[in-house]
Scaffold this active site. Sequence first.
Site, mmCIF file in Angstrom:
data_model
loop_
_atom_site.group_PDB
_atom_site.id
_atom_site.type_symbol
_atom_site.label_atom_id
_atom_site.label_comp_id
_atom_site.label_asym_id
_atom_site.label_seq_id
_atom_site.Cartn_x
_atom_site.Cartn_y
_atom_site.Cartn_z
ATOM 1 N N PRO A 10 0.838 -1.075 0.039
ATOM 2 C CA PRO A 10 0.089 0.186 -0.071
ATOM 3 C C PRO A 10 0.742 1.369 0.109
ATOM 4 O O PRO A 10 1.525 1.486 0.497
ATOM 5 C CB PRO A 10 -0.756 -0.131 1.216
ATOM 6 C CG PRO A 10 -0.429 -1.015 2.233
ATOM 7 C CD PRO A 10 0.586 -2.021 1.200
ATOM 8 N N ASN A 11 0.272 2.135 -0.680
ATOM 9 C CA ASN A 11 0.895 3.740 -0.685
ATOM 10 C C ASN A 11 2.061 3.786 -1.747
ATOM 11 O O ASN A 11 2.565 4.704 -1.850
ATOM 12 C CB ASN A 11 0.906 4.412 0.476
ATOM 13 C CG ASN A 11 -0.351 4.233 1.024
ATOM 14 O OD1 ASN A 11 -1.345 4.778 0.668
ATOM 15 N ND2 ASN A 11 -0.356 4.109 2.500
ATOM 16 N N ARG A 18 4.938 11.151 -2.344
ATOM 17 C CA ARG A 18 4.380 11.215 -0.679
ATOM 18 C C ARG A 18 5.695 11.209 -0.069
ATOM 19 O O ARG A 18 6.648 10.646 -0.255
ATOM 20 C CB ARG A 18 3.775 9.708 -0.657
ATOM 21 C CG ARG A 18 3.492 9.626 0.874
ATOM 22 C CD ARG A 18 3.104 8.334 1.141
ATOM 23 N NE ARG A 18 2.833 8.046 2.518
ATOM 24 C CZ ARG A 18 3.142 6.949 3.188
ATOM 25 N NH1 ARG A 18 3.929 5.996 2.521
ATOM 26 N NH2 ARG A 18 3.135 6.695 4.387
ATOM 27 N N TYR A 23 11.044 9.230 1.499
ATOM 28 C CA TYR A 23 11.116 8.172 0.620
ATOM 29 C C TYR A 23 11.908 8.692 -0.727
ATOM 30 O O TYR A 23 11.970 7.869 -1.754
ATOM 31 C CB TYR A 23 9.844 7.871 0.061
ATOM 32 C CG TYR A 23 8.871 7.247 1.375
ATOM 33 C CD1 TYR A 23 9.347 5.897 1.879
ATOM 34 C CD2 TYR A 23 7.879 7.900 1.885
ATOM 35 C CE1 TYR A 23 8.440 5.557 2.825
ATOM 36 C CE2 TYR A 23 7.035 7.490 2.950
ATOM 37 C CZ TYR A 23 7.464 6.282 3.659
ATOM 38 O OH TYR A 23 7.119 6.158 4.728
ATOM 39 N N ASN A 79 8.202 -5.103 -0.842
ATOM 40 C CA ASN A 79 8.248 -3.920 0.028
ATOM 41 C C ASN A 79 6.600 -4.027 0.321
ATOM 42 O O ASN A 79 5.643 -3.444 -0.311
ATOM 43 C CB ASN A 79 8.471 -2.666 -0.773
ATOM 44 C CG ASN A 79 8.092 -1.568 0.168
ATOM 45 O OD1 ASN A 79 7.821 -1.697 1.110
ATOM 46 N ND2 ASN A 79 9.271 -0.462 -0.354
ATOM 47 N N ALA A 82 3.351 -0.340 4.816
ATOM 48 C CA ALA A 82 2.775 -0.533 6.230
ATOM 49 C C ALA A 82 2.151 -1.873 6.829
ATOM 50 O O ALA A 82 2.182 -2.016 7.858
ATOM 51 C CB ALA A 82 1.675 0.604 6.369
ATOM 52 N N ASP A 92 1.694 -14.942 7.089
ATOM 53 C CA ASP A 92 1.207 -16.383 6.880
ATOM 54 C C ASP A 92 0.842 -16.863 5.414
ATOM 55 O O ASP A 92 1.271 -18.237 5.356
ATOM 56 C CB ASP A 92 -0.176 -16.655 7.804
ATOM 57 C CG ASP A 92 -0.126 -16.696 9.378
ATOM 58 O OD1 ASP A 92 1.069 -16.456 9.676
ATOM 59 O OD2 ASP A 92 -1.226 -16.481 9.864
ATOM 60 N N GLU A 103 12.776 -8.921 1.865
ATOM 61 C CA GLU A 103 11.869 -7.817 2.293
ATOM 62 C C GLU A 103 12.703 -6.635 2.014
ATOM 63 O O GLU A 103 13.833 -6.414 2.439
ATOM 64 C CB GLU A 103 11.608 -7.995 3.825
ATOM 65 C CG GLU A 103 10.609 -6.977 4.353
ATOM 66 C CD GLU A 103 10.269 -7.155 5.585
ATOM 67 O OE1 GLU A 103 9.538 -5.957 6.398
ATOM 68 O OE2 GLU A 103 10.995 -7.998 6.240
ATOM 69 N N HIS A 105 12.737 -2.157 2.452
ATOM 70 C CA HIS A 105 11.847 -0.831 2.932
ATOM 71 C C HIS A 105 13.068 0.257 2.373
ATOM 72 O O HIS A 105 13.951 0.122 2.721
ATOM 73 C CB HIS A 105 11.923 -0.807 4.451
ATOM 74 C CG HIS A 105 10.841 -1.865 4.802
ATOM 75 N ND1 HIS A 105 9.454 -1.469 5.051
ATOM 76 C CD2 HIS A 105 10.914 -3.068 5.538
ATOM 77 C CE1 HIS A 105 9.120 -2.635 5.326
ATOM 78 N NE2 HIS A 105 9.790 -3.533 5.789
ATOM 79 N N ARG A 112 12.804 5.346 12.668
ATOM 80 C CA ARG A 112 11.662 5.925 12.516
ATOM 81 C C ARG A 112 10.621 5.904 13.890
ATOM 82 O O ARG A 112 11.004 5.374 14.808
ATOM 83 C CB ARG A 112 10.793 5.617 11.318
ATOM 84 C CG ARG A 112 11.534 6.158 10.047
ATOM 85 C CD ARG A 112 10.824 6.021 8.868
ATOM 86 N NE ARG A 112 9.632 6.839 8.706
ATOM 87 C CZ ARG A 112 8.629 6.557 7.692
ATOM 88 N NH1 ARG A 112 8.982 5.535 6.900
ATOM 89 N NH2 ARG A 112 7.732 7.072 7.821
#
Length: 152
Positions: A10-11, A18, A23, A79, A82, A92, A103, A105, A112
């Site tokens: 998301p986002n 943003r 970012y 990524n 949130a 899961d 993963e 970020h 943060r």
Amino acid sequence: MNSVLVLNGPNLDLLGTRKPEVYGSATLADVEQLCRVRAAELGLDVQFRQSNHEGQLIDWVHEWGRRVRDGQAIGAVYNPGAHAHTSIALRDAIEGVELPVVEVHISNVHAREQFRHHSYISPVARGVVVGLGVLGYPLALTGLAELTRQPR
């Protein structure tokens, strides 16, 4: 040619607009181009996807778990945005289909807000790249390619 999924939660469709102070100014299209170049260098075909919807992301995780099992793919660079901090369902799903995941970020989540310090995804990931901006994506692709060549 083996495939790799680059999955964005998301986002991340808002990259470039943003919070550029957090970012950066690169867009999701810029990230996709970085990934395509690095994947080609690694001899991989890349599928690049983004969704703001948890269920869609879970469906893609299931799909790519099957592809890995069938020998058509090596795994995913993910990524979760949130969702890293909130989604046991995605954790899961990754574990359930045994999808090799690195993963990513963009920001250093550990520098943060406190709620960003914990990821439900990290314990089921093969590796984690944090805080290197969008350059973390090609690094994660390289890491995934190397890690999937080795037995777990």
